[in-house]
Design an enzyme around this catalytic site. Structure first.
Site, PDB file in Angstrom:
ATOM      1  N   GLY A  39      14.028 -11.596 -10.861  1.00 11.69           N
ATOM      2  CA  GLY A  39      13.780 -10.510  -9.901  1.00 11.69           C
ATOM      3  C   GLY A  39      12.632  -9.582 -10.269  1.00 11.69           C
ATOM      4  O   GLY A  39      12.241  -8.740  -9.461  1.00 11.69           O
ATOM      5  N   ILE A 180       5.892   6.675  -6.685  1.00 14.54           N
ATOM      6  CA  ILE A 180       6.908   6.712  -7.749  1.00 14.54           C
ATOM      7  C   ILE A 180       7.270   8.153  -8.092  1.00 14.54           C
ATOM      8  O   ILE A 180       8.442   8.516  -8.190  1.00 14.54           O
ATOM      9  CB  ILE A 180       6.412   5.975  -9.018  1.00 14.54           C
ATOM     10  CG1 ILE A 180       6.273   4.483  -8.710  1.00 14.54           C
ATOM     11  CG2 ILE A 180       7.374   6.191 -10.194  1.00 14.54           C
ATOM     12  CD1 ILE A 180       5.815   3.632  -9.880  1.00 14.54           C
ATOM     13  N   HIS A 441      19.833   4.105  23.594  1.00  6.81           N
ATOM     14  CA  HIS A 441      20.096   5.529  23.406  1.00  6.81           C
ATOM     15  C   HIS A 441      21.527   5.698  22.900  1.00  6.81           C
ATOM     16  O   HIS A 441      22.423   5.056  23.435  1.00  6.81           O
ATOM     17  CB  HIS A 441      19.930   6.266  24.740  1.00  6.81           C
ATOM     18  CG  HIS A 441      20.296   7.710  24.656  1.00  6.81           C
ATOM     19  ND1 HIS A 441      19.471   8.632  24.055  1.00  6.81           N
ATOM     20  CD2 HIS A 441      21.407   8.374  25.070  1.00  6.81           C
ATOM     21  CE1 HIS A 441      20.061   9.830  24.109  1.00  6.81           C
ATOM     22  NE2 HIS A 441      21.241   9.691  24.712  1.00  6.81           N
TER      23      HIS A 441
HETATM   24  P1  NAI Z   1       0.184   5.982  -6.862  1.00  6.56           P
HETATM   25  O1  NAI Z   1      -1.140   5.345  -6.893  1.00  6.56           O
HETATM   26  O2  NAI Z   1       1.017   5.899  -5.618  1.00  6.56           O
HETATM   27  O3  NAI Z   1       0.021   7.555  -7.197  1.00  6.56           O
HETATM   28  C1  NAI Z   1      -0.545   8.018  -8.403  1.00  6.56           C
HETATM   29  C2  NAI Z   1      -0.971   9.467  -8.254  1.00  6.56           C
HETATM   30  O4  NAI Z   1      -1.319   9.992  -9.526  1.00  6.56           O
HETATM   31  C3  NAI Z   1      -2.182   9.641  -7.350  1.00  6.56           C
HETATM   32  O5  NAI Z   1      -1.872  10.568  -6.336  1.00  6.56           O
HETATM   33  C4  NAI Z   1      -3.270  10.170  -8.322  1.00  6.56           C
HETATM   34  O6  NAI Z   1      -4.161  11.048  -7.702  1.00  6.56           O
HETATM   35  C5  NAI Z   1      -2.420  10.868  -9.397  1.00  6.56           C
HETATM   36  N1  NAI Z   1      -3.075  11.021 -10.705  1.00  6.56           N
HETATM   37  C6  NAI Z   1      -3.766  10.084 -11.404  1.00  6.56           C
HETATM   38  N2  NAI Z   1      -4.200  10.595 -12.589  1.00  6.56           N
HETATM   39  C7  NAI Z   1      -3.775  11.886 -12.653  1.00  6.56           C
HETATM   40  C8  NAI Z   1      -3.886  12.946 -13.642  1.00  6.56           C
HETATM   41  N3  NAI Z   1      -4.548  12.779 -14.801  1.00  6.56           N
HETATM   42  N4  NAI Z   1      -3.321  14.148 -13.380  1.00  6.56           N
HETATM   43  C9  NAI Z   1      -2.655  14.339 -12.224  1.00  6.56           C
HETATM   44  N5  NAI Z   1      -2.507  13.382 -11.261  1.00  6.56           N
HETATM   45  C10 NAI Z   1      -3.043  12.161 -11.473  1.00  6.56           C
HETATM   46  O7  NAI Z   1       0.955   5.404  -8.135  1.00  6.56           O
HETATM   47  P2  NAI Z   1       2.507   5.343  -8.506  1.00  6.56           P
HETATM   48  O8  NAI Z   1       3.268   6.390  -7.762  1.00  6.56           O
HETATM   49  O9  NAI Z   1       2.536   5.338  -9.981  1.00  6.56           O
HETATM   50  O10 NAI Z   1       2.949   3.927  -7.951  1.00  6.56           O
HETATM   51  C11 NAI Z   1       2.379   2.730  -8.498  1.00  6.56           C
HETATM   52  C12 NAI Z   1       2.454   1.583  -7.529  1.00  6.56           C
HETATM   53  O11 NAI Z   1       3.780   1.186  -7.310  1.00  6.56           O
HETATM   54  C13 NAI Z   1       1.828   1.926  -6.193  1.00  6.56           C
HETATM   55  O12 NAI Z   1       0.967   0.881  -5.840  1.00  6.56           O
HETATM   56  C14 NAI Z   1       2.998   1.992  -5.273  1.00  6.56           C
HETATM   57  O13 NAI Z   1       2.656   1.584  -3.958  1.00  6.56           O
HETATM   58  C15 NAI Z   1       4.021   1.056  -5.931  1.00  6.56           C
HETATM   59  N6  NAI Z   1       5.375   1.500  -5.599  1.00  6.56           N
HETATM   60  C16 NAI Z   1       5.813   1.406  -4.313  1.00  6.56           C
HETATM   61  C17 NAI Z   1       7.045   1.862  -3.964  1.00  6.56           C
HETATM   62  C18 NAI Z   1       7.462   1.784  -2.527  1.00  6.56           C
HETATM   63  O14 NAI Z   1       6.888   0.975  -1.792  1.00  6.56           O
HETATM   64  N7  NAI Z   1       8.419   2.576  -2.080  1.00  6.56           N
HETATM   65  C19 NAI Z   1       7.958   2.478  -4.916  1.00  6.56           C
HETATM   66  C20 NAI Z   1       7.376   2.569  -6.223  1.00  6.56           C
HETATM   67  C21 NAI Z   1       6.141   2.081  -6.530  1.00  6.56           C
END
Ligand code: NAI
Length: 462
Positions: A39, A180, A441
C-alpha cells in the site's frame, strides 16, 4: 531466478494498481515491496491514516460544538489518544491486508525486499535476481528536507511522525501551509493543541484559486489555528525535547522565534529513487530530479518505465493509480492516456477543499475570456442543516462556448462533489449541461448545479 512479463517496483497506489491491472490483462506479474505491508505511503503513513484521524477529530469537534445545538446532551466526550491511534492502525491494517488479498486473487507475486536494477531487464532483491520483459518504477516520494531543520520524528516530525505521536502536544508549529500542514494541523488543533502554521507565501495552498485560499484561511483561523504568512523558516533547535523555530518575515527581513512541543515539517515531497541504481543504468532525469518519461511512461532505458510520484505531474495517489492503470493497458497492447489537467485535488479538512482544471488566476494570465458562476453553501438547505453553510462552489466556463474550464469548491463533501465536474469536463460539457441535469433534493450537489446556473441566467437560491 524467476521470469516475469512485468516486475513493478513499489506497491503504493501506482504500483499495486499497475500490477493488478496487468495481471488481469493476462501478464505474469511480480511486485517488489520492502515495507512489511503493501500500500506504500498512502495506505501506511499517508492518505488513509490521516483520513482516519481527520474523521475521528471531526467527530470530536461535532460532539463539542454541535451536539448540544441538535438536542444531544450528556457528558462531553474527550480524546483517548492511545485508542485513537489504535483505531487508525486498525484502519491501516484493513486496507493493507485488502491489497494483499487482491494480489493473491489476481496472482500477483509479492517479492519482499528492496529492489535494485543491476541492468536492463533484471531486478535484484537481496541475493536473488529476477528477469522481466518490462520493469516499472513506482517507488513514490519522500518528504523534502529543509535546511537547518533536522527531522528526528520525535520533536521535529514529517507527516510519518505526526501520525504516531506518543502524546498529544500542547503547542505545535507547522512549517508549510500546503496540504499536509493544513490536514495534520487541523487534526491537532481539534485535539486541543495550539497550532501555528508558518508559510513562506502570503497565502495558503499555492496554485489554488485565490478566493478559495482566502476563505480557507478565514475558516481555519475561526477554528483556532494561527498563521504566520510571508515567513521563511531559517532553522529549528531541539533542547530537552522542546523545539524553537526561527523564521524571517519576508516583508522586512526581521528575525523571530517561536517555541513548540513539536514541529511538523510539511514543505513538499521529492521523488524516492534511492538504491535503485538509476545512475549506473543511465536513466535520464528531469531538472527537478524526476525520472524523465515519454507520453507512454517509457524512460530512456529500453523496457524500463516509471509512474506516479517519481515522474512529472501532481504528486497525488489517484494520479499515480491512473498512471498505473494506463501503463498496464499500454504494456498489454492497448492505447491509454491520462489527462493531468483533469486530476482533481482535494484537502480533507472541514470544510473540504477541492479543485479541478483552470483557476481564475491562470485564465487571466492566459488572457482567456471566461465567466465565473459562484454560489454560497448558505443557499443550500442540506448544508445549513449540518452546520456547514460556509464556503462556496465556483465554476469557470468559457465566455463564448460555455465549455467548463475549472471548478473550485470549499464546503461539505467538496472532495466528492468535484467528480461531477470531472466527468462533465472529461466529456467536454458546458455549464448549461450541468445546470439542466436534475440533482436530487436535498443534497450538497445542488450547489454545484446552482453554480452552473450562475454561469448562465442565474440560480434560484441567490
Ligand atoms: P505542499 O507543496 O502542498 O506545501 C508546502 C508548503 O510549504 C508550500 O506552501 C510552501 O510555500 C511552504 N514552504 C516551503 N518552504 C518553506 C519555508 N522554508 N518556510 C515556510 N514555508 C515553506 O507540500 P506538502 O503539504 O508537504 O505535501 C506534499 C505532497 O503530498 C503534495 O504534493 C501534496 O499534494 C501531497 N499530499 C496530498 C494530500 C491530499 O491529496 N489530500 C494529502 C497529503 C499530501
Amino acid at each position: 531466478m524467476a521470469q516475469f512479463d512485468l516486475i513493478v517496483i513499489g506497491a503504493g497506489p501506482g504500483g499495486y494498481v499497475c500490477a493488478i491491472r496487468a495481471a488481469q490483462l493476462g501478464l505474469k506479474v511480480a511486485c517488489v515491496e520492502g515495507r512489511e505491508t503493501l500500500g506504500g505511503t498512502c495506505l501506511n503513513v499517508g492518505c488513509i491514516p490521516s483520513k482516519a484521524l481527520l474523521h475521528a477529530t471531526h467527530m470530536l469537534h461535532e460532539a463539542k460544538e454541535n451536539f448540544e445545538k441538535m438536542g444531544i446532551t450528556g457528558a462531553k466526550p474527550k480524546p483517548d489518544w492511545k485508542k485513537m491511534l489504535a483505531y487508525k492502525d486498525d484502519v491501516i491494517g484493513q486496507n493493507t491486508k485488502g491489497i494483499e488479498f487482491l494480489f493473491k486473487k489476481n496472482k500477483v507475486t509479492w517479492l519482499k525486499g528492496w529492489a535494485t536494477i543491476p541492468e536492463a531487464g533484471k531486478v535484484k532483491i537481496g541475493d536473488e535476481t529476477h528477469e522481466a520483459k518490462h520493469i516499472v518504477i513506482a517507488s513514490g516520494s519522500e518528504p523534502a528536507s529543509l535546511k537547518g531543520v533536522e527531522v528526528d520524528e520525535k520533536t521535529i516530525l514529517t507527516s510519518t511522525g505526526a501520525l504516531a505521536l506518543e502524546k498529544l502536544p500542547k503547542k505545535m508549529v507547522v512549517i508549510g501551509g500546503g496540504v499536509i500542514g493544513l490536514e495534520m494541523g487541523s487534526v491537532y488543533a481539534r485535539l486541543g493543541a495550539e497550532v501555528t502554521v508558518i508559510e513562506y507565501l502570503d497565502g495558503l495552498i499555492p496554485g489554488s484559486d485565490g478566493e478559495v485560499a482566502k476563505t480557507f484561511l478565514r475558516l481555519l483561523k475561526k477554528q483556532g489555528m494561527e498563521f504566520i504568512l510571508g515567513a521563511a523558516v531559517q532553522g529549528a533547535e531541539v533542547k530537552r525535547g522542546k523545539a524553537s523555530v526561527s523564521y524571517k518575515l519576508r516583508k522586512d527581513d526581521s528575525e523571530h522565534k517561536i517555541d513548540a512541543d513539536c514541529v511538523l515539517v510539511a514543505t513538499g515531497r521529492k521523488p524516492f529513487t534511492e538504491g535503485l541504481g538509476l545512475d549506473k543504468l543511465g536513466v535520464e532525469l528531469t531538472k527537478r530530479g524526476q525520472i524523465a518519461t515519454d507520453g507512454s511512461y517509457a524512460t530512456s532505458v529500453k523496457g524500463l518505465y516509471a509512474i506516479g510520484d517519481v515522474i512529472e505531474g501532481p504528486m497525488l495517489a489517484h494520479k499515480a493509480m491512473d498512471d498505473g492503470h494506463a501503463l498496464a493497458d499500454i504494456l498489454a497492447g492497448h492505447a491509454a492516456h491520462v489527462d493531468y489537467n483533469l486530476v482533481p485535488g482535494v484537502i480533507y479538512t472541514t470544510p473540504e477543499v477541492a479543485s479541478l482544471g483552470a483557476t481564475e488566476e491562470t485564465l487571466k494570465e492566459q488572457g482567456r475570456a471566461y465567466k465565473a458562476g459562484k454560489i454560497s453553501f448558505m443557499s443550500n438547505g442540506r448544508a445549513k442543516a449540518v452546520f456547514q453553510g460556509e464556503g462556496f462552489v465556483k465554476l469557470l466556463a468559457d465566455k463564448e462556448t460555455d465549455r467548463l474550464l475549472g471548478a473550485h469548491i470549499i464546503g461539505p463533501m467538496a472532495g466528492d462533489l468535484i467528480h461531477e465536474i470531472c466527468v462533465a469536463m472529461q466529456f467536454g460539457a458546458s455549464a448549461e449541461d450541468v445546470a439542466l441535469t436534475c440533482h436530487a433534493h436535498p443534497t450538497f450537489s445542488e450547489a454545484v448545479r446552482e453554480a452552473a446556473f450562475a454561469c448562465g441566467d442565474g440560480p434560484i437560491h441567490a
